[in-house]
Design a protein around this motif. Structure first.
Motif, PDB file in Angstrom:
ATOM      1  N   LYS A   1     -26.906  55.792 -10.786  1.00 54.16           N
ATOM      2  CA  LYS A   1     -27.965  55.272 -10.233  1.00 54.16           C
ATOM      3  C   LYS A   1     -29.021  54.695 -11.320  1.00 54.16           C
ATOM      4  N   ALA A   2     -29.848  53.842 -10.873  1.00 57.39           N
ATOM      5  CA  ALA A   2     -30.894  53.207 -11.932  1.00 57.39           C
ATOM      6  C   ALA A   2     -31.802  54.486 -11.798  1.00 57.39           C
ATOM      7  N   HIS A   3     -32.580  54.532 -13.309  1.00 54.28           N
ATOM      8  CA  HIS A   3     -33.654  55.236 -13.358  1.00 54.28           C
ATOM      9  C   HIS A   3     -34.704  54.595 -14.171  1.00 54.28           C
TER      10      HIS A   3
ATOM     11  N   LYS B   1     -30.106  53.826  -1.544  1.00 51.07           N
ATOM     12  CA  LYS B   1     -29.559  52.453  -1.630  1.00 51.07           C
ATOM     13  C   LYS B   1     -28.853  51.805  -2.977  1.00 51.07           C
ATOM     14  N   CYS B   2     -29.156  52.530  -3.903  1.00 53.12           N
ATOM     15  CA  CYS B   2     -28.880  52.002  -5.448  1.00 53.12           C
ATOM     16  C   CYS B   2     -27.299  52.238  -5.397  1.00 53.12           C
ATOM     17  N   ARG B   3     -26.656  51.140  -5.753  1.00 52.75           N
ATOM     18  CA  ARG B   3     -25.192  51.371  -6.181  1.00 52.75           C
ATOM     19  C   ARG B   3     -24.992  51.302  -7.566  1.00 52.75           C
ATOM     20  N   GLY B   4     -25.774  51.324  -8.432  1.00 53.55           N
ATOM     21  CA  GLY B   4     -25.397  51.375  -9.944  1.00 53.55           C
ATOM     22  C   GLY B   4     -25.150  49.923 -10.602  1.00 53.55           C
ATOM     23  N   CYS B   5     -25.377  49.050  -9.971  1.00 51.90           N
ATOM     24  CA  CYS B   5     -24.610  47.726 -10.147  1.00 51.90           C
ATOM     25  C   CYS B   5     -25.161  47.084 -11.706  1.00 51.90           C
ATOM     26  N   THR B   6     -26.285  47.620 -11.940  1.00 49.62           N
ATOM     27  CA  THR B   6     -26.873  47.253 -13.236  1.00 49.62           C
ATOM     28  C   THR B   6     -27.461  45.894 -13.401  1.00 49.62           C
ATOM     29  N   ASN B   7     -27.758  45.246 -12.332  1.00 50.22           N
ATOM     30  CA  ASN B   7     -28.227  43.767 -12.032  1.00 50.22           C
ATOM     31  C   ASN B   7     -29.652  44.184 -12.665  1.00 50.22           C
ATOM     32  N   CYS B   8     -30.380  45.087 -12.317  1.00 53.95           N
ATOM     33  CA  CYS B   8     -31.995  45.242 -12.485  1.00 53.95           C
ATOM     34  C   CYS B   8     -31.981  45.209 -14.222  1.00 53.95           C
ATOM     35  N   ILE B   9     -31.249  46.098 -14.861  1.00 47.52           N
ATOM     36  CA  ILE B   9     -31.412  46.544 -16.072  1.00 47.52           C
ATOM     37  C   ILE B   9     -31.720  45.194 -17.047  1.00 47.52           C
TER      38      ILE B   9
ATOM     39  N   ARG C   1     -40.779  51.710  -7.280  1.00 47.59           N
ATOM     40  CA  ARG C   1     -39.980  52.962  -6.957  1.00 47.59           C
ATOM     41  C   ARG C   1     -38.494  52.551  -6.798  1.00 47.59           C
ATOM     42  N   LEU C   2     -37.754  53.758  -6.819  1.00 43.89           N
ATOM     43  CA  LEU C   2     -36.109  53.486  -6.693  1.00 43.89           C
ATOM     44  C   LEU C   2     -35.922  54.149  -5.375  1.00 43.89           C
ATOM     45  N   ASP C   3     -35.064  53.669  -4.475  1.00 43.46           N
ATOM     46  CA  ASP C   3     -34.352  54.201  -3.172  1.00 43.46           C
ATOM     47  C   ASP C   3     -33.071  54.689  -3.564  1.00 43.46           C
TER      48      ASP C   3
ATOM     49  N   VAL D   1     -34.745  41.285  -7.849  1.00 42.28           N
ATOM     50  CA  VAL D   1     -33.337  40.843  -8.338  1.00 42.28           C
ATOM     51  C   VAL D   1     -32.378  41.859  -7.679  1.00 42.28           C
ATOM     52  N   CYS D   2     -32.885  43.094  -7.283  1.00 39.03           N
ATOM     53  CA  CYS D   2     -31.944  43.979  -6.549  1.00 39.03           C
ATOM     54  C   CYS D   2     -31.093  43.814  -5.266  1.00 39.03           C
ATOM     55  N   PRO D   3     -29.843  43.471  -5.430  1.00 37.52           N
ATOM     56  CA  PRO D   3     -29.211  42.905  -4.194  1.00 37.52           C
ATOM     57  C   PRO D   3     -29.065  43.859  -3.086  1.00 37.52           C
ATOM     58  N   HIS D   4     -29.502  44.998  -3.378  1.00 34.70           N
ATOM     59  CA  HIS D   4     -29.450  45.883  -2.551  1.00 34.70           C
ATOM     60  C   HIS D   4     -30.604  46.430  -1.768  1.00 34.70           C
ATOM     61  N   HIS D   5     -31.697  45.995  -2.389  1.00 34.83           N
ATOM     62  CA  HIS D   5     -33.041  46.487  -1.806  1.00 34.83           C
ATOM     63  C   HIS D   5     -33.401  47.845  -2.054  1.00 34.83           C
ATOM     64  N   ALA D   6     -33.011  48.307  -3.517  1.00 34.48           N
ATOM     65  CA  ALA D   6     -33.082  49.613  -3.724  1.00 34.48           C
ATOM     66  C   ALA D   6     -34.371  49.891  -4.608  1.00 34.48           C
ATOM     67  N   LYS D   7     -35.043  48.714  -4.780  1.00 39.53           N
ATOM     68  CA  LYS D   7     -36.399  48.862  -5.453  1.00 39.53           C
ATOM     69  C   LYS D   7     -37.530  48.423  -4.342  1.00 39.53           C
ATOM     70  N   TYR D   8     -38.479  49.302  -4.505  1.00 40.62           N
ATOM     71  CA  TYR D   8     -39.602  48.949  -3.618  1.00 40.62           C
ATOM     72  C   TYR D   8     -40.883  49.266  -4.137  1.00 40.62           C
TER      73      TYR D   8
ATOM     74  N   ARG E   1     -32.575  52.322 -16.880  1.00 36.46           N
ATOM     75  CA  ARG E   1     -31.138  52.755 -17.363  1.00 36.46           C
ATOM     76  C   ARG E   1     -30.299  52.958 -15.953  1.00 36.46           C
ATOM     77  N   VAL E   2     -29.079  52.789 -16.075  1.00 31.55           N
ATOM     78  CA  VAL E   2     -28.350  53.164 -14.996  1.00 31.55           C
ATOM     79  C   VAL E   2     -27.453  54.598 -15.520  1.00 31.55           C
ATOM     80  N   ARG E   3     -27.653  55.582 -14.896  1.00 31.45           N
ATOM     81  CA  ARG E   3     -26.916  56.783 -15.416  1.00 31.45           C
ATOM     82  C   ARG E   3     -26.515  57.521 -14.247  1.00 31.45           C
TER      83      ARG E   3
HETATM   84  S1  SF4 Z   1     -30.158  46.210  -9.148  1.00 35.22           S
HETATM   85 FE1  SF4 Z   1     -30.444  47.591  -7.467  1.00 35.22          FE
HETATM   86  S2  SF4 Z   1     -28.504  48.527  -6.856  1.00 35.22           S
HETATM   87 FE2  SF4 Z   1     -28.125  47.567  -8.748  1.00 35.22          FE
HETATM   88  S3  SF4 Z   1     -28.561  49.323 -10.408  1.00 35.22           S
HETATM   89 FE3  SF4 Z   1     -30.561  48.036  -9.804  1.00 35.22          FE
HETATM   90  S4  SF4 Z   1     -31.651  49.274  -8.228  1.00 35.22           S
HETATM   91 FE4  SF4 Z   1     -29.542  50.072  -8.396  1.00 35.22          FE
END
Ligand code: SF4
Ligand code: SF4
Length: 429
Positions: free
Chosen positions: A36-38, A14-22, A9-11, A53-60, A31-33
């Protein structure tokens, strides 16, 4: 819709939309829209890469609280073999099993015992010529989902046996019913899991009508309490009932080695796995009998819900093997029992389909190609899609526009884009 339950899931906060995860998602499910990630749930295989890989611990990974075990009169823990790799200098798994009882379980049943039965069953299928080669292990639920989504042509190669977790759960239930006289509904069976994909496999089993497991707890959540009890045990119960064959399933190569055949290979880490699956599709691995694939680096010891670094855990598992017998459990008969097989066939998911009818799909495919030609081909990810091809796909499906691409937007704003200039004023190419 049960097919699309996900534990990853996504928090949003915490998500900064950094696109690291895509770019790390193996199925292009993110997708980041709107910053925020979706997660596109139809494509997600719950591999846990985005958690890593999420540096902001937004995925859990969504998980249950330990209190839910109290909803049952009799509680059984099913430790994954990878749990043993979390502890330093472990030479007797009974310490771990006894500590599990101390945190509230009435009994403990090792999943490695189920693994020994699956190894035995797979050997029998080979002996009886009942397996399509190269056979692909069905043990990693993320891989089974990846095959459904991206490699549907390989579905017939997947070994149609239940996972060690399901087999252990069934045996644990039967034992509990016999010993306590309780009904199924009063017995709670809980897996101690290294990864979110196993949680998903419990809530939404792909090849079973229902799981024998009631829930799962992440290894890293349960680890502190377990370690504390292990350090203060006054006595240790004798419960260990599996050997090297079953326990070795924790690390990549353990399942393949247990088949005692020459032509087996094992690959781990999602990128390596995808290369192998492509090679199977290209018929380059026709001489291989069995292929063990694990989405996580190092195998289950590398799961995103473990506590220890996978390389350290793997070394510890190797050391532990010195103190174990070869195997403790075998099938009693020559035939593989019916209840070890899947009760539902594995079917492809059609998430990549562009339209229901062939003409419409062809039309959309042509549109997609035309859009792709206009995109810069940099796969930069700034549009929020993992690649230009993925953005073209989203545009055709109506989920994005061409100006989501910053280069196309710049062209439009600067007036250099021929598409946006009235025909009489367009420059000759
Ligand atoms: S890597 Fe983390 S903070 Fe960056 S877009 Fe993905 S979920 Fe959001
Ligand atoms: S869990 Fe895996 S498949 Fe699902 S969104 Fe994350 S990286 Fe993609």
């Amino acid at each position: 819709m049960a097919d699309f339950f996900h534990s990853v899931r996504l928090d949003r906060d915490k998500c900064r939309g950094c696109t690291n995860c895509i770019k790390r998602c193996p199925t292009g499910a993110i997708r980041v829209r709107g910053g925020k990630a979706h997660i596109i749930k139809e494509r997600c295989i719950d591999c846990g890469e985005c958690i890593n890989v999420c540096p902001h611990h937004a995925k859990y990974a969504e998980q249950e609280s330990l209190e839910i075990i109290n909803n049952f009169k009799y509680k059984i823990a099913l430790p994954a073999p990878s749990l043993y790799g979390q502890f330093n200098n472990l030479d007797d798994v009974d310490y771990v099993l006894t500590a599990l009882k101390k945190i509230g379980f009435d009994d403990v049943f090792e999943v490695s015992k189920g693994a020994e039965l699956v190894s035995d069953a797979t050997r029998k299928l080979f002996e009886q010529g009942q397996i399509k080669t190269p056979a692909i292990s069905s043990a990693c639920p993320a891989i089974v989902r990846l095959i459904r989504v991206n490699f549907p042509n390989l579905i017939d190669h997947v070994v149609p046996l239940n996972s060690p977790m399901e087999i252990a759960a069934k045996l644990a239930r039967e034992k509990a019913k016999e010993e306590t006289g309780l009904d199924d509904k009063d017995i709670g069976v809980f897996f101690i899991t290294p990864c979110p994909a196993k949680m998903t496999a419990i809530k939404s089993p792909v090849c079973l009508n229902g799981s024998q497991v009631n829930g799962a707890f992440a290894i890293k959540e349960i680890y502190p309490a377990l370690l504390s009890h292990m350090n203060h045990l006054e006595s240790v119960d004798s419960m260990q009932d599996s050997g090297i064959i079953g326990v070795s399933w924790a690390s990549s190569g353990g399942e393949a080695n247990a088949l005692l055949r020459d032509n087996c290979l094992a690959a781990d880490g999602i990128e390596n796995v995808i290369k192998i699956l492509n090679e199977i599709e290209d018929e380059k691995l026709e001489n291989i009998d069995f292929i063990e694939l694990n989405a996580c680096t190092g195998g289950c010891v590398g799961g995103s819900l473990t506590y220890e670094n996978p390389y350290v855990a793997k070394a510890r598992m190797k050391r532990l093997r010195k103190y174990l017998p070869v195997s403790c459990t075998h099938l009693e008969n020559k035939e593989v029992p019916d209840d070890m097989y899947w009760t539902k066939s594995l079917v492809a998911t059609d998430v990549m389909k562009l339209a229901d009818s062939v003409p419409e799909a062809m039309k959309k495919m042509a549109e997609r190609q035309a859009i792709l030609k206009r995109l810069p081909g940099l796969d930069c990810g700034t549009c929020g899609a993992p690649s230009c091809a993925a953005l073209a796909d989203d545009i055709v499906r109506g989920f994005a526009t061409e100006t989501d691409c910053v280069f196309r937007l710049r062209d439009q704003l600067s007036g250099t884009d021929q598409e946006f200039i009235p025909a009489p004023y367009r420059s000759e190419k």
